[in-house]
Design a protein around this motif. Sequence first.
Motif, PDB file in Angstrom:
ATOM      1  N   ASP A  27       4.415   1.778   4.827  1.00 56.89           N
ATOM      2  CA  ASP A  27       3.721   0.564   4.379  1.00 56.89           C
ATOM      3  C   ASP A  27       2.825  -0.002   5.473  1.00 56.89           C
ATOM      4  OD1 ASP A  27       4.907   0.776   1.923  1.00 56.89           O
ATOM      5  OD2 ASP A  27       6.364  -0.822   2.228  1.00 56.89           O
ATOM      6  N   SER A  28       3.260   0.120   6.711  1.00 55.94           N
ATOM      7  CA  SER A  28       2.425  -0.377   7.811  1.00 55.94           C
ATOM      8  C   SER A  28       1.141   0.434   7.927  1.00 55.94           C
ATOM      9  CB  SER A  28       3.204  -0.350   9.134  1.00 55.94           C
ATOM     10  OG  SER A  28       3.389   0.970   9.610  1.00 55.94           O
ATOM     11  N   THR A  29       1.217   1.746   7.678  1.00 55.08           N
ATOM     12  CA  THR A  29       0.017   2.586   7.747  1.00 55.08           C
ATOM     13  C   THR A  29      -0.917   2.311   6.571  1.00 55.08           C
ATOM     14  OG1 THR A  29       0.958   4.497   6.543  1.00 55.08           O
ATOM     15  CG2 THR A  29       1.348   4.372   8.919  1.00 55.08           C
ATOM     16  N   VAL A  30      -0.346   1.987   5.412  1.00 60.32           N
ATOM     17  CA  VAL A  30      -1.173   1.612   4.259  1.00 60.32           C
ATOM     18  C   VAL A  30      -1.956   0.338   4.583  1.00 60.32           C
ATOM     19  CG1 VAL A  30      -1.127   0.821   1.859  1.00 60.32           C
ATOM     20  CG2 VAL A  30       0.340   2.716   2.570  1.00 60.32           C
ATOM     21  N   ALA A  31      -1.274  -0.629   5.178  1.00 66.91           N
ATOM     22  CA  ALA A  31      -1.930  -1.888   5.540  1.00 66.91           C
ATOM     23  C   ALA A  31      -3.042  -1.657   6.557  1.00 66.91           C
ATOM     24  CB  ALA A  31      -0.895  -2.870   6.100  1.00 66.91           C
ATOM     25  N   GLU A  46      -0.229 -10.265   8.595  1.00 68.62           N
ATOM     26  CA  GLU A  46       1.101 -10.543   8.071  1.00 68.62           C
ATOM     27  C   GLU A  46       1.797  -9.274   7.572  1.00 68.62           C
ATOM     28  OE1 GLU A  46       4.421 -12.661   7.412  1.00 68.62           O
ATOM     29  OE2 GLU A  46       2.587 -13.361   8.385  1.00 68.62           O
ATOM     30  N   ALA A  47       1.031  -8.379   6.951  1.00 67.50           N
ATOM     31  CA  ALA A  47       1.629  -7.149   6.405  1.00 67.50           C
ATOM     32  C   ALA A  47       2.250  -6.302   7.508  1.00 67.50           C
ATOM     33  CB  ALA A  47       0.568  -6.346   5.659  1.00 67.50           C
ATOM     34  N   ARG A  52       7.166  -4.393  10.337  1.00 71.91           N
ATOM     35  CA  ARG A  52       7.964  -4.296  11.552  1.00 71.91           C
ATOM     36  C   ARG A  52       9.308  -4.976  11.368  1.00 71.91           C
ATOM     37  NH1 ARG A  52       6.240  -4.030  16.728  1.00 71.91           N
ATOM     38  NH2 ARG A  52       8.455  -4.146  17.208  1.00 71.91           N
ATOM     39  N   GLN A  53       9.308  -6.118  10.690  1.00 71.38           N
ATOM     40  CA  GLN A  53      10.561  -6.835  10.459  1.00 71.38           C
ATOM     41  C   GLN A  53      11.504  -6.003   9.592  1.00 71.38           C
ATOM     42  OE1 GLN A  53      10.074 -10.576   8.463  1.00 71.38           O
ATOM     43  NE2 GLN A  53      12.170 -11.236   8.841  1.00 71.38           N
ATOM     44  N   PHE A 100      -7.148  -4.663  17.318  1.00 74.15           N
ATOM     45  CA  PHE A 100      -8.361  -4.575  16.517  1.00 74.15           C
ATOM     46  C   PHE A 100      -8.812  -5.961  16.063  1.00 74.15           C
ATOM     47  CE2 PHE A 100     -10.707  -4.064  12.546  1.00 74.15           C
ATOM     48  CZ  PHE A 100     -11.641  -3.107  12.900  1.00 74.15           C
ATOM     49  N   ALA A 101      -7.847  -6.807  15.701  1.00 77.53           N
ATOM     50  CA  ALA A 101      -8.179  -8.156  15.259  1.00 77.53           C
ATOM     51  C   ALA A 101      -8.878  -8.944  16.360  1.00 77.53           C
ATOM     52  CB  ALA A 101      -6.904  -8.886  14.813  1.00 77.53           C
TER      53      ALA A 101
END
Length: 208
Positions: A27-31, A46-47, A52-53, A100-101
């Motif tokens: 899911d982290s890679t999708v985000a 947030e994703a 990570r959580q 990146f942000a």
Amino acid sequence: MFSLQTIFGQGKQFYSLLNDAAVAAHDSTVALHEMLKSPTRTPALEAFKLARQRERVASDKISQALVDSFITPIEREDIESLGSALYKIPKQVERFADRFALARHRLEGIDFAPRAAMLEQAAQVVVQMVAELQHLRLEPMKQLNDRLRVIEAEADRLILELHRDIYSGRLDAAEMFLLKEFFEILEKAIDRCREAGVVAYSIALKNS
């Protein structure tokens, strides 16, 4: 008296927890892929924090289950190794996203999305490999491992192409340093997927 079925049926929660960890990593890679497909939008982090959580929760539960359980379906060291490998994937992805942000205004014209797509594909294969573990079928696992190796090779080729921007001569020293850092983080994230796949495949080899 416990039946053999009862005894060997214990410890199955580990497969579920490892699956949870693998899905959180994916899911982290999708985000990340979604974020890099629209680099001009303000990144939503947030994703990544949520993934990570979820990964931490799964990791903590695995550690506690290893303490509480007398019987495990595969060797304890293998469970620990795979859990550790899965934990490192969203950690690396979040590291990329956070940086990146902060620096996206310095990265105009650099398209990371195709590489992020390869990372997402690699993480998806890891999810499939972890799900396959409870069956311990060697041939399906070998096919998935071969697929992961192909994805890794293609991702390495794409990242090598990105290095051309570093040595193109159009960047100043600060920009070269910045791009190099991002390349290394992204490459390491793909390596983390490969490492998890290697552990999963070795478990299948050992137990099939």
